[in-house]
Design a protein around this motif. Structure first.
Motif, short mmCIF file in Angstrom:
data_model
loop_
_atom_site.label_atom_id
_atom_site.label_comp_id
_atom_site.label_asym_id
_atom_site.label_seq_id
_atom_site.Cartn_x
_atom_site.Cartn_y
_atom_site.Cartn_z
N ALA A 44 12.56 -15.48 -13.01
CA ALA A 44 12.78 -14.42 -14.07
C ALA A 44 13.74 -13.19 -13.95
O ALA A 44 14.04 -12.40 -14.63
N GLY A 45 13.87 -13.14 -12.47
CA GLY A 45 14.54 -11.92 -12.16
C GLY A 45 13.64 -10.73 -12.00
O GLY A 45 14.26 -9.46 -12.21
N LYS A 46 12.51 -10.88 -12.04
CA LYS A 46 11.55 -9.70 -11.96
C LYS A 46 11.08 -9.41 -10.32
O LYS A 46 10.01 -9.63 -10.02
N TRP A 47 12.20 -8.58 -10.00
CA TRP A 47 12.14 -8.27 -8.41
C TRP A 47 11.11 -7.32 -8.15
O TRP A 47 10.47 -7.41 -7.13
N ASP A 48 11.05 -6.11 -8.91
CA ASP A 48 9.96 -5.31 -8.43
C ASP A 48 8.51 -5.88 -8.55
O ASP A 48 7.88 -5.70 -7.88
N ASP A 49 8.31 -6.42 -9.45
CA ASP A 49 6.89 -7.19 -9.89
C ASP A 49 6.84 -8.18 -8.71
O ASP A 49 5.67 -8.25 -7.99
N ALA A 50 7.63 -9.03 -8.29
CA ALA A 50 7.87 -9.84 -7.20
C ALA A 50 7.10 -9.27 -5.93
O ALA A 50 6.37 -9.58 -5.20
N GLU A 51 8.08 -8.43 -5.55
CA GLU A 51 7.64 -7.39 -4.18
C GLU A 51 6.42 -6.59 -4.25
O GLU A 51 5.66 -6.77 -3.31
N SER A 52 6.14 -6.25 -5.29
CA SER A 52 4.61 -5.64 -5.59
C SER A 52 3.34 -6.60 -5.25
O SER A 52 2.47 -6.39 -4.53
N TYR A 53 3.62 -7.85 -5.79
CA TYR A 53 2.68 -8.86 -5.49
C TYR A 53 2.84 -9.31 -4.17
O TYR A 53 1.83 -9.54 -3.46
N LEU A 54 4.00 -9.38 -3.58
CA LEU A 54 4.05 -9.80 -2.04
C LEU A 54 3.56 -8.83 -1.36
O LEU A 54 3.04 -9.40 -0.02
N SER A 55 3.59 -7.85 -1.52
CA SER A 55 3.20 -6.59 -0.58
C SER A 55 1.63 -6.60 -0.44
O SER A 55 1.17 -6.16 0.70
N GLY A 56 0.89 -7.26 -1.33
CA GLY A 56 -0.42 -7.30 -0.97
C GLY A 56 -0.95 -8.45 0.04
O GLY A 56 -1.90 -8.46 0.50
N PHE A 57 0.22 -9.25 0.63
CA PHE A 57 -0.08 -10.14 1.51
C PHE A 57 0.75 -9.92 2.74
O PHE A 57 0.21 -10.34 3.93
N THR A 58 1.92 -9.36 2.95
CA THR A 58 2.64 -8.96 3.96
C THR A 58 3.72 -7.86 3.68
O THR A 58 3.97 -7.56 2.69
N ARG A 59 4.02 -7.21 4.88
CA ARG A 59 4.59 -6.12 4.88
C ARG A 59 6.21 -6.26 5.26
O ARG A 59 6.46 -7.47 5.96
N VAL A 60 7.20 -5.69 5.26
CA VAL A 60 8.67 -5.90 5.86
C VAL A 60 8.63 -6.32 7.18
O VAL A 60 9.33 -7.15 7.63
N GLY A 61 7.97 -5.47 7.95
CA GLY A 61 8.12 -5.66 9.52
C GLY A 61 6.87 -6.47 10.18
O GLY A 61 6.72 -6.48 11.32
N ASP A 62 6.20 -7.31 9.37
CA ASP A 62 5.17 -8.13 9.90
C ASP A 62 5.65 -9.01 11.19
O ASP A 62 5.01 -9.26 11.93
#
Length: 623
Positions: A44-62
């Motif tokens: 759906a192109g909800k990039w900010d929502d997708a990143e917000s959800y993802l950030s609960g599990f892993t960070r950029v530099g993990d």
């Protein structure tokens, strides 16, 4: 502060069709990653929502796969800003704000993306000539990211929805009741359900120490004394197992979970410097081991030692060429000696056979007695852990078990007991922690999540909750339950460098010692109930780039081997109390160890010696 939700609530929200609340809970707890929900946001192109959800599990530099996931999402967001809306100002903002973090080491790629800002059609770029329409591009992206997530160790154990019993309402009531009472200063052990709707000011009928003592005793008498294999058969439904997650804001007991400003969705425990007043709360012994009682002589430099938990004059020693010895420090006799040898190599891994084929000099990394003194384990710098049985009284030692534990060095070893089953816990250069059955050698658990070699493990039990603390060479400290749900907390040691953790001799206070990346040494006590550093002890030499060994006694004495000396502190005061160089014969950072009573102190010295220091009373009895 982030509050942990028991797993049953996730099932409840899903069944009652509270989808958005369930997804928020998934993100905040890190318990379950809903791949379909995440994929739908990408499509759906909800990039900010997708990143917000993802950030609960892993960070950029993990790790590299997490980095690529974030990069691909932001790259697609950038491309669509140019292709769909032709909004170059928006694309430039994405490039500067979201993508620049990936530029180090990828300057050429970053420059290519910058050039896209000045062309009319992104497909004019050779690398994007096959770029299709938006929907097909998103579908390709979703498939690629799904593969990255499935192969990413951070998500192991989190991609399948936990299975829980259908009787959710009684369980939820009990979990809620336990949670509310756990927050009280003097919680009731078995609160009645009628108190669920009442003011949760519990009557102080038990002290914390007696409460912990009773809970510890309850482990021995628990009806859950079943075989470990039964425990591993499936997800546990016992509500007491949620005590550790809920205690992430209480004693883990431990270490408070806080939300960082840099990434407000990431569960991260930080070591917050909060020096407490230098008030003495427990008396220090008026004596310390200071007189040389015995001198032992090994054939090679000793690097690790452990006193027997019951026979207080029995000392295990491991050396830097793989030798193992058992000494009676009272008589000075060496009761047992074993050179490094593999007990058959046929079943070993190929990596182990290759390493051993190089004829490397293998060192003992850790030697440790089991809590009852019937076993001891030896961890080596190449792959192996060996277990020996010991019969006290006649000093009979037999080979018990050999485990090909890790690829590379096995850096630490500890024993634990779960459901009356002795377990061996190891960690290594392969960035994992593993738990083994001490009888069969079967691997029970593998904990993954560290991104650097794991240097120490510290199992502990508090309020009937069994957990393991681990540290890695990059200064990360993690806490694990005996399950497959990943690390429960993740925080930084002072200095972000090599760190070891240990509880005090009475198991009531948590200390860590390590060296920062800049060579700054640290010896600190943690305030478990709130998650900050309670004391930072002064007097360690700067800089320091090697391991500092430390130990403590039940009488409140803290010691560390530093700068060719043994340094002593009163646990309740940060100032250095006293020190000794033991006749100027100590190594720069000598290995040190108290016996369980605190009456003897073993110190590694030059010329392969081990000096045994004793309190005056011991010397008087000897003479």
């Amino acid at each position: 502060m982030l509050t942990w939700f028991p797993p049953g609530q996730l099932l409840f929200l899903d069944e009652e069709d509270f989808k958005e609340t369930a997804h928020k809970l998934e993100r905040e707890s890190g318990l379950y990653f809903d791949m379909k929900y995440f994929g739908d946001m990408l499509l759906a192109g909800k990039w900010d929502d997708a990143e917000s959800y993802l950030s609960g599990f892993t960070r950029v530099g993990d790790n590299s796969k997490s980095t690529k996931i974030y990069f691909e999402i932001r790259k697609q967001k950038f491309l669509e800003a140019l292709d769909i809306s032709d909004d170059r100002a928006k694309a430039l903002a994405i490039l500067i704000k979201d993508l620049k973090v990936f530029s180090p080491g990828r300057e050429e790629l970053f420059n290519e993306m910058t050039k896209l800002l000045i062309i009319n059609n992104i497909r004019e770029n050779a690398s994007l000539s096959t770029y299709g329409d938006t929907n097909s591009a998103r579908k390709i992206l979703a498939d690629e990211i799904k593969k990255l997530i499935e192969s990413n160790s951070v998500f192991h154990g989190k991609l399948e929805r936990p299975i829980f019993p259908r009787q959710r309402l009684p369980n939820l009531l009990k979990e809620s009741l336990n949670w509310q009472h756990l927050l009280r200063k003097d919680p009731l052990r078995s609160p009645h359900v009628k108190t669920l709707s009442e003011d949760k000011v519990c009557k102080p009928n038990l002290s914390l120490s007696s409460l912990q003592s009773e809970e510890s005793d309850s482990i021995k008498n628990s009806e859950s004394d079943k075989h470990l294999s039964q425990h591993n058969a499936g997800p546990s439904t016992k509500t007491e197992l949620v005590l550790f997650p809920t205690a992430l804001t209480n004693p883990v007991h431990g270490l408070s979970v806080e939300v960082t400003m840099e990434d407000p969705s990431v569960v991260s425990v930080r070591g917050r410097l909060c020096q407490t007043p230098n008030k003495v709360t427990s008396p220090i012994a008026n004596v310390r081991p200071k007189n040389v009682f015995q001198i032992l002589k090994e054939d090679s430099p000793p690097v690790t030692m452990d006193f027997h938990p019951i026979g207080h004059t029995l000392l295990l020693v491991g050396t830097n060429i793989g030798n193992v010895g058992l000494w009676d420090v009272n008589s000075g006799d060496k009761l047992f000696s074993k050179d490094y040898k593999i007990w058959g190599i046929g079943a070993s891994s190929n990596n182990c056979k290759e390493a051993l084929g190089k004829d490397l000099c293998v060192s003992v990394k850790k030697i440790k007695w089991s809590p009852d003194g019937s076993l001891f384990g030896v961890a080596f710098s190449e792959h192996y852990v060996q277990l020996y049985s010991y019969q006290r009284g006649n000093d009979i030692i037999n080979q018990r078990l050999q485990i090909d534990a890790h690829d590379g060095s096995v850096n630490d070893l500890a024993f634990s007991s779960l459901y009356k089953q002795f377990l061996v816990i190891t960690c290594g250069d392969d960035k994992t922690i593993k738990v083994w059955d001490s009888v069969t050698g079967v691997r029970c658990y593998t904990f993954e999540g560290h991104v650097a070699p794991v240097c120490s493990v510290c199992p502990h039990v508090k309020q009937n909750v069994h957990f393991i603390l681990s540290t890695s060479t990059d200064g990360k400290i993690k806490a694990w339950l005996y399950d497959s749900m990943g690390a429960r907390v993740d925080f930084d040691a002072p200095g972000y460098g090599y760190t070891t953790l240990a509880y005090s001799a009475d198991d009531k206070r948590l200390f860590s010692c390590g060296t920062g990346r800049d060579g700054e040494p640290y010896l600190v006590e943690w305030e478990e109930s709130k998650g900050y550093i309670k004391r930072t002890y002064k007097g360690l030499k700067k800089p320091c780039f090697s391991t500092i060994h430390f130990d403590s006694t039940e009488k409140g004495l803290l010691a560390a081997g530093d700068d060719h000396m043994v340094k002593f502190w009163n646990m309740d005061r940060v100032e250095l109390w006293t020190s000794t160089d033991v006749d100027a014969e100590l190594l720069e950072n000598p290995c040190i160890l108290f016996n369980k009573r605190g009456t003897l102190l073993a110190v590694a010295a030059k010329e392969n010696k081990i000096k045994i220091l004793a309190i005056d009373d011991i010397l008087l009895k000897r003479n």
